[in-house]
Write a protein that holds these residues in place. Structure first.
Motif, PDB file in Angstrom:
ATOM      1  N   LYS A 143      97.907  54.334  13.165  1.00 47.73           N
ATOM      2  CA  LYS A 143      98.808  54.466  14.314  1.00 47.73           C
ATOM      3  C   LYS A 143      98.051  54.877  15.573  1.00 47.73           C
ATOM      4  O   LYS A 143      98.370  54.435  16.687  1.00 47.73           O
ATOM      5  CB  LYS A 143      99.911  55.482  13.997  1.00 47.73           C
ATOM      6  CG  LYS A 143     101.058  54.923  13.167  1.00 47.73           C
ATOM      7  CD  LYS A 143     102.234  55.893  13.157  1.00 47.73           C
ATOM      8  CE  LYS A 143     103.479  55.228  12.628  1.00 47.73           C
ATOM      9  NZ  LYS A 143     104.658  56.108  12.713  1.00 47.73           N
ATOM     10  N   LYS A 145      95.015  54.126  16.151  1.00 45.36           N
ATOM     11  CA  LYS A 145      94.051  53.055  16.433  1.00 45.36           C
ATOM     12  C   LYS A 145      92.660  53.617  16.708  1.00 45.36           C
ATOM     13  O   LYS A 145      91.974  53.213  17.657  1.00 45.36           O
ATOM     14  CB  LYS A 145      94.527  52.196  17.606  1.00 45.36           C
ATOM     15  CG  LYS A 145      95.832  51.465  17.314  1.00 45.36           C
ATOM     16  CD  LYS A 145      96.155  50.430  18.380  1.00 45.36           C
ATOM     17  CE  LYS A 145      97.404  49.648  18.008  1.00 45.36           C
ATOM     18  NZ  LYS A 145      97.695  48.556  18.952  1.00 45.36           N
ATOM     19  N   GLY A 148      90.435  50.728  16.471  1.00 48.50           N
ATOM     20  CA  GLY A 148      90.957  49.487  17.023  1.00 48.50           C
ATOM     21  C   GLY A 148      92.189  48.981  16.302  1.00 48.50           C
ATOM     22  O   GLY A 148      92.886  49.722  15.608  1.00 48.50           O
ATOM     23  N   ASP A 149      92.451  47.700  16.466  1.00 50.50           N
ATOM     24  CA  ASP A 149      93.646  47.082  15.891  1.00 50.50           C
ATOM     25  C   ASP A 149      93.422  46.701  14.432  1.00 50.50           C
ATOM     26  O   ASP A 149      92.332  46.226  14.056  1.00 50.50           O
ATOM     27  CB  ASP A 149      94.023  45.822  16.682  1.00 50.50           C
ATOM     28  CG  ASP A 149      94.438  46.141  18.109  1.00 50.50           C
ATOM     29  OD1 ASP A 149      95.057  47.203  18.315  1.00 50.50           O
ATOM     30  OD2 ASP A 149      94.124  45.344  19.009  1.00 50.50           O
ATOM     31  N   LEU A 150      94.452  46.854  13.649  1.00 52.37           N
ATOM     32  CA  LEU A 150      94.383  46.505  12.235  1.00 52.37           C
ATOM     33  C   LEU A 150      94.329  44.988  12.068  1.00 52.37           C
ATOM     34  O   LEU A 150      95.112  44.253  12.672  1.00 52.37           O
ATOM     35  CB  LEU A 150      95.612  47.061  11.505  1.00 52.37           C
ATOM     36  CG  LEU A 150      95.769  46.711  10.021  1.00 52.37           C
ATOM     37  CD1 LEU A 150      94.598  47.240   9.200  1.00 52.37           C
ATOM     38  CD2 LEU A 150      97.092  47.258   9.484  1.00 52.37           C
ATOM     39  N   ASN A 296     102.969  40.168  11.925  1.00 52.42           N
ATOM     40  CA  ASN A 296     102.104  40.284  13.101  1.00 52.42           C
ATOM     41  C   ASN A 296     100.688  39.794  12.824  1.00 52.42           C
ATOM     42  O   ASN A 296      99.728  40.259  13.430  1.00 52.42           O
ATOM     43  CB  ASN A 296     102.082  41.733  13.600  1.00 52.42           C
ATOM     44  CG  ASN A 296     101.729  42.707  12.473  1.00 52.42           C
ATOM     45  OD1 ASN A 296     101.468  42.293  11.343  1.00 52.42           O
ATOM     46  ND2 ASN A 296     101.716  43.991  12.783  1.00 52.42           N
ATOM     47  N   ILE A 298      98.699  40.229  10.379  1.00 53.68           N
ATOM     48  CA  ILE A 298      97.814  41.095   9.592  1.00 53.68           C
ATOM     49  C   ILE A 298      97.839  40.578   8.162  1.00 53.68           C
ATOM     50  O   ILE A 298      98.896  40.205   7.646  1.00 53.68           O
ATOM     51  CB  ILE A 298      98.286  42.561   9.650  1.00 53.68           C
ATOM     52  CG1 ILE A 298      98.078  43.112  11.066  1.00 53.68           C
ATOM     53  CG2 ILE A 298      97.563  43.438   8.627  1.00 53.68           C
ATOM     54  CD1 ILE A 298      98.710  44.462  11.290  1.00 53.68           C
ATOM     55  N   CYS A 319      89.472  46.889  10.719  1.00 47.08           N
ATOM     56  CA  CYS A 319      90.002  46.933  12.086  1.00 47.08           C
ATOM     57  C   CYS A 319      88.976  46.342  13.046  1.00 47.08           C
ATOM     58  O   CYS A 319      87.827  46.082  12.677  1.00 47.08           O
ATOM     59  CB  CYS A 319      90.340  48.371  12.475  1.00 47.08           C
ATOM     60  SG  CYS A 319      91.671  49.096  11.498  1.00 47.08           S
ATOM     61  N   THR A 320      89.372  46.166  14.284  1.00 53.13           N
ATOM     62  CA  THR A 320      88.514  45.471  15.237  1.00 53.13           C
ATOM     63  C   THR A 320      87.286  46.270  15.653  1.00 53.13           C
ATOM     64  O   THR A 320      86.294  45.689  16.120  1.00 53.13           O
ATOM     65  CB  THR A 320      89.318  45.106  16.493  1.00 53.13           C
ATOM     66  OG1 THR A 320      89.961  46.288  16.998  1.00 53.13           O
ATOM     67  CG2 THR A 320      90.373  44.051  16.178  1.00 53.13           C
TER      68      THR A 320
END
Length: 418
Positions: A143, A145, A148-150, A296, A298, A319-320
């Motif tokens: 949450k 992050k 980064g993004d998942l 989304n 993922i 993650c990114t």
């Protein structure tokens, strides 16, 4: 301190050894009645919880013939017996803690869900992994992050060779015709925790798996139907090695009410736990993989396997700007930041002497007490939250059997229109 009261429906492993013993350690909750058809289990439970004779019931039906006399009900019966007592409980106005799975088919789950809405009932499903410090920390990291993004998750449930042999080859969950497919009975936990971490619903799902090993044709030369009669001395699944040891906790405690050496020998001689794992009546898969695409974009994979040395769950999160590795049993979380090194996360463990599901059993009882006191209304694992993982499990079984990709939007449409 205000003390809430509950009725225990089922005094087997989960009712007696898990929730029952946790409750005994708490000053704010008391079991005031027990329903259990097995005389030895019922009397043992009643003795430890000081339950009067008039509140010791042989069936759950007897409980609900009376007017409401407690705050809540905990249901820990066998899977095929979950829905009926839950319906009876909510009609009487009880708040319910229900062992997973909710039910063994979509029809009966829909039925209970409809009753829960009709009576505005509180049903908490025992998806206890949501209550572990381990998975709550992982969710917090995602949450925030911090890396980064998942993008993706790979979750593996290491059931453990002896656990699978105990529960899913010899034990109560060995046959999907009398219980449920193992992806539901064992791993709706894991499908649920993926939903918990991602925070979105699944769009598409596929699955592969089969009963790879625990079959008659895989039996080693010389194997016979009962371990007590077998001369093979190096079999890891030998019931003598698992149950005739200097220890009577789980899984040994499940095979007989008489845990003396003589009692255990009798159980292995006559009962299901003494059968050779290659000559049982099991038909549930021992290795299965589920692939998931969330709404989304993922992606996740889940593997359920019997063929591990230890019982744990291991997870890799991608993650990114980094990745996370976690081991539930060891309470290990390692965060790797791309180009910046790594960090070991220390977990906040709020419960002393955590035993059940790495603190999850303690956590769900803690929240259920708050529900009974009126301090919490919607729990982390209420019935609305929990239905989704069950739909995923049924869909995974359909995908596995029919070699197809499942559109989960269509599954939800069918379920909610049943």
């Amino acid at each position: 301190m205000d003390k809430v009261s509950v009725i225990m429906i089922g005094a087997g492993n989960r009712g007696y050894e898990a929730y029952g013993r946790i409750i005994l350690k708490r000053p704010d909750i008391k079991v005031v009645a027990v329903a259990e058809p097995n005389d030895i289990r019922r009397e043992r439970f009643a003795r430890e919880h000081n339950i009067p004779k008039e509140y010791q019931f042989k069936s759950w039906e007897e409980v609900f013939e009376r007017e409401k006399f407690a705050d809540g009900v905990i249901i820990t019966t066998m899977d095929i017996m979950h829905v009926a007592p839950a319906k009876a409980a909510i009609k009487k106005g009880y708040k319910v803690l229900l062992e997973k799975p909710i039910g063994v088919n979509m029809g009966e789950i829909k039925d209970l869900y409809g009753e829960a809405k009709k009576y505005n009932a509180s049903i908490t499903v025992a998806h206890v992994l949501r209550y572990t410090p381990f998975f709550q920390k992982l969710r917090e990291l995602l949450k925030k992050k911090v890396i980064g993004d998942l993008v993706g998750i790979n979750l593996v449930e290491n059931i453990g060779f002896f656990h699978f042999a105990h529960s899913f080859v010899r034990g109560n969950w060995r046959n999907k015709d009398t219980s449920a497919p193992s992806i539901l009975a064992k791993s709706c936990h894991d499908l649920d925790i993926l939903l918990f971490l991602v925070g979105e619903k699944v769009k598409y799902l596929s699955s592969y798996g089969e009963l790879v090993h625990f079959r008659k044709e895989k039996a080693p030369s010389g194997a016979v139907e009962r371990c007590l009669d077998c001369k093979i001395d190096d079999c890891p699944y030998d019931a003598k090695k698992i149950y005739l040891v200097d220890y009577t906790g789980w899984p040994v405690s499940v095979i007989s009410e008489d845990l003396s050496l003589e009692g255990r020998l009798k159980a292995l001689r006559e009962g299901p736990y003494g059968r050779c794992v290659y000559f049982s009546d099991n038909n549930v898969v021992d290795h299965q993989v589920v692939s998931l695409k969330f709404e989304n974009s993922i992606y996740a994979t889940f593997t359920m396997t019997a063929f591990t040395a230890k019982i744990t769950r291991k997870i890799n999160i991608y993650c990114t700007h980094g990745e996370i590795y976690g081991d539930l049993d060891n309470n290990v979380i390692e965060v790797k930041y791309f180009g910046k090194g790594k960090e070991m996360i220390s977990l906040n463990l709020p419960f002393r002497d955590m035993v059940g599901h790495s603190g999850g059993d303690e956590g769900i009882i803690d929240e259920f007490v708050k529900v009974l006191k009126g301090e919490v209304k919607d729990t982390l694992s209420n019935i609305e939250e929990s239905i989704e993982s069950h739909l995923m499990a049924f869909s995974a079984e359909e995908a596995r059997l029919n070699n197809k990709i499942i559109d989960m939007d269509q599954v939800r449409k069918i379920f909610y229109e049943l």
